[in-house]
Structures are given as structure tokens and as C-alpha cells.
Design an enzyme around this catalytic site. Sequence first.
Site, mmCIF file in Angstrom:
data_model
loop_
_atom_site.group_PDB
_atom_site.id
_atom_site.type_symbol
_atom_site.label_atom_id
_atom_site.label_comp_id
_atom_site.label_asym_id
_atom_site.label_seq_id
_atom_site.Cartn_x
_atom_site.Cartn_y
_atom_site.Cartn_z
ATOM 1 N N VAL A 1 0.864 -1.175 0.000
ATOM 2 C CA VAL A 1 0.000 0.000 0.000
ATOM 3 C C VAL A 1 0.901 1.225 0.000
ATOM 4 O O VAL A 1 1.886 1.281 0.756
ATOM 5 C CB VAL A 1 -0.924 0.023 1.234
ATOM 6 C CG1 VAL A 1 -1.865 1.228 1.166
ATOM 7 C CG2 VAL A 1 -1.723 -1.271 1.341
ATOM 8 N N CYS A 2 0.608 2.180 -0.863
ATOM 9 C CA CYS A 2 1.311 3.450 -0.878
ATOM 10 C C CYS A 2 2.828 3.241 -1.025
ATOM 11 O O CYS A 2 3.275 2.491 -1.887
ATOM 12 C CB CYS A 2 0.957 4.228 0.384
ATOM 13 S SG CYS A 2 1.334 5.986 0.324
ATOM 14 N N THR A 3 3.633 3.845 -0.150
ATOM 15 C CA THR A 3 5.082 3.748 -0.281
ATOM 16 C C THR A 3 5.647 2.415 0.212
ATOM 17 O O THR A 3 6.861 2.229 0.213
ATOM 18 C CB THR A 3 5.775 4.900 0.477
ATOM 19 O OG1 THR A 3 5.340 4.884 1.840
ATOM 20 C CG2 THR A 3 5.441 6.236 -0.156
#
Length: 328
Positions: free
Chosen positions: A107-109
Site C-alpha cells: 500500500v502506498c510507499t
Amino acid sequence: MRARSVLVVLYDGVQSLDVTGPLEVFAGAGAAAGRPGAYRLTTASPGGAPVRSRSGLRLLPDADLAGAGPADTLLVPGGAEADDPGRAALVARIRELAEGAERVASVCTGAFLLAEAGLLAGRRVTTHWAYCDTLARRFPDVRVDPEPIHVRDGPVATSAGVTAGIDLALALVEEDLGRDAALLIARHLVVFLRRPGNQAQFSTQLAAQVAARDPLREVQRWIAEHPEDDLSVEALARRSALSPRHFARAFAAEVGVTPGRYVDRVRLEAARRRLEDTADGIEEVARSCGYGTPEAMRRAFVRALAVAPTEYRRRFHPGPTTHRTGGT
């Protein structure tokens, strides 16, 4: 059917919503599908120590990451990008756990951790829009796509920022338990009904720049509110009191896309919302969103979303509906 195990990696500086959003989806999915215990959820951190999220929330893991796993799904949330003494060991453990996982998701970074572990080489991935350029620059062997909210490439799935982790988890639930289970838990959580992975991270109005001049800003507002109108360059130029050539140049310079491209995007979003939120027939949706014919709308959907309008509605309408008039 046996419970599917999900291991969520925790570390200091993690984004709390990247953790809790997917966990809520998996935790509720089994009950929604009439199969309590369909997922066995474990959170683990280095040393099993409590971690503090980026927002300051303190999270107590279930296990020590060193002894956790293997798991069917390894989920790596995003968080702080600052280097720390334990990052190399964290990356090494993620690499080891990935070897025994059926699928790996970020998720995300969290995509940066997967990339550092060598799990994204040669794959198409995404991450939060603000970090896509950095990810591409740091890992040139990774094909970074800044547009979608989540991407699946083989056993690896990556998603954009924060709430996109919920969309990704819903997609994984649909894969495991079926569409009905994903729809039920999405409705229970009162979230957007599983946005398609190739949906852009931003709406057209958010992704595009806002024009500096009032007449062009008024045109942007008019397009959004009247997708069914004549939105040709000539018509929009008259509304802005500019010549067609001057209008086209100024709009592209200030908004970042050509008028035609902007109109196409707005109409597609308007049609998607009508298919998701109403029982209007395909012909009515096509006409009200400026496509003229169902076939023109079908071509636009297939080109942008790789799915026809009727199939899009089947996947993303929040409940059974009697649709008026047939369609494509």
C-alpha cells in the site's frame, strides 16, 4: 475451505490507515460471505515491539516478524521513507517472507520496501502519485505507472496512497471469496464500491490544473456540470469569448490537457457515476453524458477502463437494480 493467512508488516513510522484499512476489509469479509474466519490475520513487527505510526498512533503487533509466516498474503503498508538502522534487516525479512507467500501486496510507499527487496524488478507497479517519480528514478528496472489506484502483475499487487489500500484489499477478497463478498463488505464499510484498479488516482477536476483566467475556469465548471451539451472547441471558445484557436492554445497551456481530452475524461467520469449510482438505462446514460449513442460510450469505456458499460455496472453498482432499457 481453510482460512487464508494474511501477514501485515508493521514498523515505526508506518501509515496507520495503510494498516487498518485492509485489515478491516479482510476481517469483515468472511462474515459478509457467511464464512467467519475466512482470513487469519497477523500483524508483526521487528522484535515484536510496539510501533508508533506516522500519525502518532501506537500499534501493538501480534508477533515478532522474525518468527512470523509463512502467509498466503504478505501485505506491506507504506510509511516513513527516512533511513534507519533496522531498514536493511526489515527489507531482508520481507524478501524471505515473500518467497513463501502466494501473493505479495503493498500500500502506498510500501512499494519502496518491495523494490528494495528486489520483488518489483521488471514488473508494472504503482504507488502514491507524489512518490511515483522517485520510485521510478531509484529503481529504473521497475515499470512505474502513476495513474491506477492499484496494479496486479503476477503474484505482486501494488496500490496508490492510503484509501487505495482498501480498494486493493477488496479486489483480493473478490479474488478469494467472490464478488458478492467484496460488495457486501464494501457496503458495510460505507466505502466506494470497489473502484476498478485502472481508475485514475484523481478525478479529472483534481488531476488537471485549474485555469488561471476566469473565463477558462468558468469553461471547466460548465463542462463538469453539462457533459451532455455541445462541448466542441468552437462552442467552448464562444463561451470564453475567445477564438477557437486562441481558446485551444490557452486551455491546453493553463489546464495541462487539450479541451477534447478534458471533455472525454469528464464525460467518462459522469457516465461511471451514473452507472454506479442510478438505475438509468445505458441509452439514457450515454445521452445524458454526451456520448450520443451507447456504442460511442462503449468504445470510450473499453478504451479507458477495458470493460463495457454493462459489465462495469454489474461490477460496481452497490446493489441489485432493475435497469431501464437495454444497452451495450
